[in-house]
Scaffold this motif. Structure first.
Motif, PDB file in Angstrom:
ATOM      1  N   ASP B   4       0.797  -1.224   0.000  1.00  0.00           N
ATOM      2  CA  ASP B   4       0.000   0.000   0.000  1.00  0.00           C
ATOM      3  C   ASP B   4       0.834   1.281   0.000  1.00  0.00           C
ATOM      4  N   GLN B   5       2.095   1.184  -0.448  1.00  0.00           N
ATOM      5  CA  GLN B   5       2.874   2.418  -0.608  1.00  0.00           C
ATOM      6  C   GLN B   5       3.019   2.703  -2.100  1.00  0.00           C
ATOM      7  N   GLN B   6       2.895   3.934  -2.482  1.00  0.00           N
ATOM      8  CA  GLN B   6       3.082   4.377  -3.857  1.00  0.00           C
ATOM      9  C   GLN B   6       3.915   5.640  -3.798  1.00  0.00           C
ATOM     10  N   ILE B   7       5.128   5.585  -4.336  1.00  0.00           N
ATOM     11  CA  ILE B   7       5.945   6.800  -4.362  1.00  0.00           C
ATOM     12  C   ILE B   7       5.979   7.267  -5.813  1.00  0.00           C
ATOM     13  N   LEU B   8       5.242   8.330  -6.079  1.00  0.00           N
ATOM     14  CA  LEU B   8       4.992   8.759  -7.457  1.00  0.00           C
ATOM     15  C   LEU B   8       5.965   9.868  -7.826  1.00  0.00           C
ATOM     16  N   ARG B   9       6.937   9.551  -8.647  1.00  0.00           N
ATOM     17  CA  ARG B   9       7.913  10.552  -9.093  1.00  0.00           C
ATOM     18  C   ARG B   9       7.938  10.604 -10.610  1.00  0.00           C
ATOM     19  N   ILE B  10       6.720  10.528 -11.208  1.00  0.00           N
ATOM     20  CA  ILE B  10       6.588  10.697 -12.650  1.00  0.00           C
ATOM     21  C   ILE B  10       6.181  12.147 -12.910  1.00  0.00           C
ATOM     22  N   PRO B  11       6.390  12.615 -14.152  1.00  0.00           N
ATOM     23  CA  PRO B  11       6.038  14.023 -14.427  1.00  0.00           C
ATOM     24  C   PRO B  11       4.544  14.180 -14.689  1.00  0.00           C
ATOM     25  N   GLY B  12       3.745  13.779 -13.752  1.00  0.00           N
ATOM     26  CA  GLY B  12       2.302  13.921 -13.825  1.00  0.00           C
ATOM     27  C   GLY B  12       1.629  12.611 -14.177  1.00  0.00           C
ATOM     28  N   PRO B  13       0.522  12.197 -13.491  1.00  0.00           N
ATOM     29  CA  PRO B  13       0.016  12.968 -12.360  1.00  0.00           C
ATOM     30  C   PRO B  13       1.025  12.987 -11.219  1.00  0.00           C
ATOM     31  N   ASP B 180       1.012  38.306 -18.966  1.00  0.00           N
ATOM     32  CA  ASP B 180       0.808  39.681 -19.461  1.00  0.00           C
ATOM     33  C   ASP B 180       2.143  40.352 -19.794  1.00  0.00           C
ATOM     34  N   GLU B 181       3.093  40.266 -18.877  1.00  0.00           N
ATOM     35  CA  GLU B 181       4.370  40.947 -19.052  1.00  0.00           C
ATOM     36  C   GLU B 181       5.133  40.426 -20.267  1.00  0.00           C
ATOM     37  N   TRP B 182       5.040  39.136 -20.508  1.00  0.00           N
ATOM     38  CA  TRP B 182       5.770  38.529 -21.623  1.00  0.00           C
ATOM     39  C   TRP B 182       5.000  38.616 -22.949  1.00  0.00           C
ATOM     40  N   GLY B 183       3.754  39.073 -22.894  1.00  0.00           N
ATOM     41  CA  GLY B 183       2.974  39.212 -24.119  1.00  0.00           C
ATOM     42  C   GLY B 183       2.465  37.890 -24.682  1.00  0.00           C
ATOM     43  N   LEU B 184       2.146  36.957 -23.804  1.00  0.00           N
ATOM     44  CA  LEU B 184       1.593  35.674 -24.278  1.00  0.00           C
ATOM     45  C   LEU B 184       0.087  35.840 -24.489  1.00  0.00           C
ATOM     46  N   ASP B 185      -0.445  35.193 -25.546  1.00  0.00           N
ATOM     47  CA  ASP B 185      -1.870  35.356 -25.842  1.00  0.00           C
ATOM     48  C   ASP B 185      -2.739  34.263 -25.256  1.00  0.00           C
ATOM     49  N   ILE B 186      -2.272  33.053 -25.333  1.00  0.00           N
ATOM     50  CA  ILE B 186      -3.017  31.958 -24.698  1.00  0.00           C
ATOM     51  C   ILE B 186      -2.011  31.082 -23.964  1.00  0.00           C
ATOM     52  N   VAL B 187      -2.312  30.787 -22.718  1.00  0.00           N
ATOM     53  CA  VAL B 187      -1.488  29.855 -21.951  1.00  0.00           C
ATOM     54  C   VAL B 187      -2.412  28.778 -21.407  1.00  0.00           C
ATOM     55  N   VAL B 188      -2.058  27.527 -21.682  1.00  0.00           N
ATOM     56  CA  VAL B 188      -2.879  26.388 -21.276  1.00  0.00           C
ATOM     57  C   VAL B 188      -2.162  25.626 -20.173  1.00  0.00           C
ATOM     58  N   SER B 189      -2.886  25.224 -19.139  1.00  0.00           N
ATOM     59  CA  SER B 189      -2.292  24.296 -18.177  1.00  0.00           C
ATOM     60  C   SER B 189      -3.329  23.242 -17.778  1.00  0.00           C
ATOM     61  N   GLY B 190      -2.889  22.310 -16.955  1.00  0.00           N
ATOM     62  CA  GLY B 190      -3.770  21.223 -16.522  1.00  0.00           C
ATOM     63  C   GLY B 190      -3.631  21.000 -15.032  1.00  0.00           C
ATOM     64  N   SER B 191      -4.592  20.292 -14.467  1.00  0.00           N
ATOM     65  CA  SER B 191      -4.653  20.178 -13.011  1.00  0.00           C
ATOM     66  C   SER B 191      -3.662  19.185 -12.406  1.00  0.00           C
ATOM     67  N   GLN B 192      -3.168  18.217 -13.191  1.00  0.00           N
ATOM     68  CA  GLN B 192      -2.469  17.050 -12.625  1.00  0.00           C
ATOM     69  C   GLN B 192      -0.953  17.184 -12.524  1.00  0.00           C
ATOM     70  N   LYS B 193      -0.436  18.393 -12.688  1.00  0.00           N
ATOM     71  CA  LYS B 193       1.031  18.567 -12.619  1.00  0.00           C
ATOM     72  C   LYS B 193       1.368  19.438 -11.408  1.00  0.00           C
ATOM     73  N   ALA B 194       1.820  20.661 -11.651  1.00  0.00           N
ATOM     74  CA  ALA B 194       2.217  21.506 -10.526  1.00  0.00           C
ATOM     75  C   ALA B 194       1.015  21.943  -9.676  1.00  0.00           C
ATOM     76  N   PHE B 195      -0.199  21.766 -10.199  1.00  0.00           N
ATOM     77  CA  PHE B 195      -1.389  22.143  -9.420  1.00  0.00           C
ATOM     78  C   PHE B 195      -1.804  21.082  -8.399  1.00  0.00           C
ATOM     79  N   MET B 196      -1.093  19.943  -8.375  1.00  0.00           N
ATOM     80  CA  MET B 196      -1.257  18.961  -7.288  1.00  0.00           C
ATOM     81  C   MET B 196      -2.654  18.347  -7.202  1.00  0.00           C
ATOM     82  N   LEU B 197      -3.289  18.183  -8.355  1.00  0.00           N
ATOM     83  CA  LEU B 197      -4.649  17.624  -8.389  1.00  0.00           C
ATOM     84  C   LEU B 197      -4.673  16.422  -9.331  1.00  0.00           C
ATOM     85  N   PRO B 198      -5.733  15.633  -9.285  1.00  0.00           N
ATOM     86  CA  PRO B 198      -5.911  14.643 -10.350  1.00  0.00           C
ATOM     87  C   PRO B 198      -6.155  15.377 -11.679  1.00  0.00           C
ATOM     88  N   ALA B 199      -5.970  14.672 -12.793  1.00  0.00           N
ATOM     89  CA  ALA B 199      -6.305  15.249 -14.094  1.00  0.00           C
ATOM     90  C   ALA B 199      -7.814  15.484 -14.171  1.00  0.00           C
TER      91      ALA B 199
END
Lengths: 385, 385
Positions: B4-13, B180-199
């Motif tokens: 019952d141990q899971q050490i998750l060190r993959i790049p998401g989730p 805004d500062e860098w002048g990006l028009d659309i930036v997409v992200s997902g919940s299952q990486k740095a946001f620490m959530l499931p996908a």
């Protein structure tokens, strides 16, 4: 620092496996219903295997201390003379409970950090031939000593008719316990150590010989009356309202322990102990106990040239990692690492790596990584065995 | 092995903090009710800060790929010409989506493991003066490269009117993003990486300039119509049924990120990257990328003299630890360690210590503990800064 992380490396409570946490969140059910009975029927044989006994292991909704008190009030008559082997804080607790009930209490005291010896017992039994019960601590949590219960019990059995009463709170489930084979009369444990649960359940194994004594004993007791617990448990129920969520959890942890295999569980604890000890030897930071006296569930370290409390603070502040300090005469002198229950070699390596940084921050020069290396080498030895 | 141990060190989730898991088990509520609106009102400003924008960051119930597709179908007209900077598997995905919609798609391909260069962009923009949008990947998860989005965007802004569309799935929240500062028009992200959530949640930041384009765009889209999402979100609601438990979790993770401090979160990721890289350099095991191109959220290692897959198997079998393998052209050639979101220096030290053992078991001789030592030294440098 990363928020919401807790790395618990104290000698109890120990971390809880996720599937056990989930099991404990099951909705409440009636504790007099069929489901609770089925759960107790599933738990009973598994708990007996952990204690190494064919007798019932009683389950009290109470912390470990109530289990110790139950041993005293059930197995010791008011006018009995008893012997308590004290090798640390929990040995003292047994003596305190006996004295509270005005029981004539003899003590053999061992230096904190050392195990009790057979010769000490022999002398005490000869000096006090009327001793009716001998109390001992299997793992002394305050020092990380594992007392040689099997040998001590053999000596007592050979020399007297005294009941043998063992506090196994901080090791049963992590260290092999053969209650019947070793001739132990009462063995007490608790849920929050090698059983990987929150505190709240005390487990009490009772030998046939002890039941004879208990049946005849006039010492008053109600909640802690082990007869009531036995008479109900054999019918898959409890005399009083049980801590139901802890029973849900217990059913799951026993399942996990059987899935891993009890032999494998014990071998893992042995390996964790060896890895921990190898690390501190390599770092040149003294251990409190010698190898022969060491417990597979907790290791006490007694730094000679830095403050244990500084190390503990660094671990807490920088890594959210908790190790325990010393108690009573060992306060501020040692730190203790719990490696019982839900603890893997990877967890241990993490603890050592963080502790190395804390040692540096406590002002002691070490070769960084050398403790981890020694633990890794011990792991590789163990894995190749 | 400990069950019952899971050490998750993959790049998401990535692993989920306990308080977030608990938040996600809250009972369902009506998603059109006041409580959901209050939750969205709490989430909105926090999400904007993570993206570095004063504009709304839209929240879609969908995985990251839907976020990429939404960028395409909203910000690119059917007859537009676009440029996709491909430096790995996720750059290719952007190109695949564009081609699916029969958009005229130019590609600049960078060798896998290297970052895109400003000069490459300059050339492509000159060769194709009608380009209406440039797609790029901030962190290329498949290689552990962090593309220099700020510099690339500056070059594009200086040379053309093209929309700048960024896949930030595997780094926004772990790496500073100043939309805004860098002048990006659309930036997409997902919940299952740095946001620490499931996908299950895609986040899409949209600039004012992009909204003008989106309003005029005739490309058909319904669920992915960002106008619908914006028009509802500014009223603290959603156009379609949201994944409510993930919103409960998002509210909590954003709270944790603010509690730690966004600057501290980014510094932690930077430190984790440095610790990881120092470890493999000390062990003499090659990294896929050079320091300048490396992402703070994922590190790819390209062993020269042992099999990455053997190492991965040892980690899984003996430590229940998962690291990722390579994708496509890098299959079986690399392994990737995720150190994003809920990952502390102690977690990283654990990963390195276990990986050292796995390297030995994969047949490569190393000085055990030397990778841990280098990581510890990097930690001490970081902590003293």
């Amino acid at each position: 620092m990363l928020t919401d992380q807790q790395i618990l490396r104290i000698p109890g409570p120990s971390p809880i496996p996720p599937s056990v946490s989930r099991a404990m969140t099951q909705p409440m059910i009636g504790h007099r219903g069929q489901s609770t009975s089925e759960m107790l029927a599933d738990i009973r044989p598994k708990l007996k295997r952990v204690f190494g006994t064919a007798q019932e292991v009683l389950i009290l909704t109470a912390s470990g201390t109530a289990g110790l008190e139950a041993a005293v009030v059930n197995a010791v008559a008011p006018d009995d003379e008893v012997l308590v082997i004290v090798s640390g804080a929990f040995g003292e607790r047994f003596a305190d409970i006996c004295r509270t009930y005005n029981i004539q209490t003899h003590i053999i005291e061992t230096e904190w950090g050392k195990a009790a010896t057979v010769s000490g017992i022999t002398g005490a039994l000869e000096a006090h031939p009327n001793i009716k019960a001998v109390f001992m601590t299997y793992c002394e949590t305050s020092t990380g000593v594992l007392n040689p219960v099997e040998k001590l019990a053999a000596e007592i059995r050979g020399k007297s008719e005294a009941m043998i009463i063992v506090d196994g709170v901080s090791c049963v489930g992590g260290v092999e316990t053969k209650m019947d084979e070793w001739g132990l009369d009462i063995v007490v444990s608790g849920s929050q150590k090698a059983f990987m649960l929150p505190a709240g359940l005390a487990f009490i194994g009772v030998s046939e010989r002890a039941w004879n004594k208990i049946e005849a004993n006039l010492q008053p007791r109600f909640y802690l009356d082990l007869k009531k617990h036995r008479d109900n448990l054999i019918k898959d129920t409890t005399p009083f309202t049980p801590a139901l969520s802890l029973l849900f959890g217990l059913q799951k942890t026993l399942e996990l322990m059987e899935e891993e295999g009890l032999g494998t569980v014990y071998a893992r604890h042995e390996l964790l102990m060896k890895m921990t000890r190898a690390a501190f030897k390599a770092l040149g930071v003294p251990l409190l106990t010698v190898d022969e006296d060491a417990s597979p569930t907790v290791t006490a370290v007694k730094p000679a040239d830095f403050e244990a409390e500084v190390l503990r603070n660094v671990l807490k502040e920088e890594f959210a990692m908790e190790v325990a300090g010393g108690q009573k005469v060992l306060a501020n002198k040692i730190f203790r690492i719990g490696h019982m229950g839900y603890c893997s070699p990877a967890d241990l390596l993490q603890a050592i790596a963080a502790i190395e940084i804390a040692i540096v921050k406590a002002g002691r020069e070490i070769e960084l990584g050398s403790g981890v290396r020694a633990a890794q080498q011990e792991y590789l030895k163990g894995a190749n065995r």
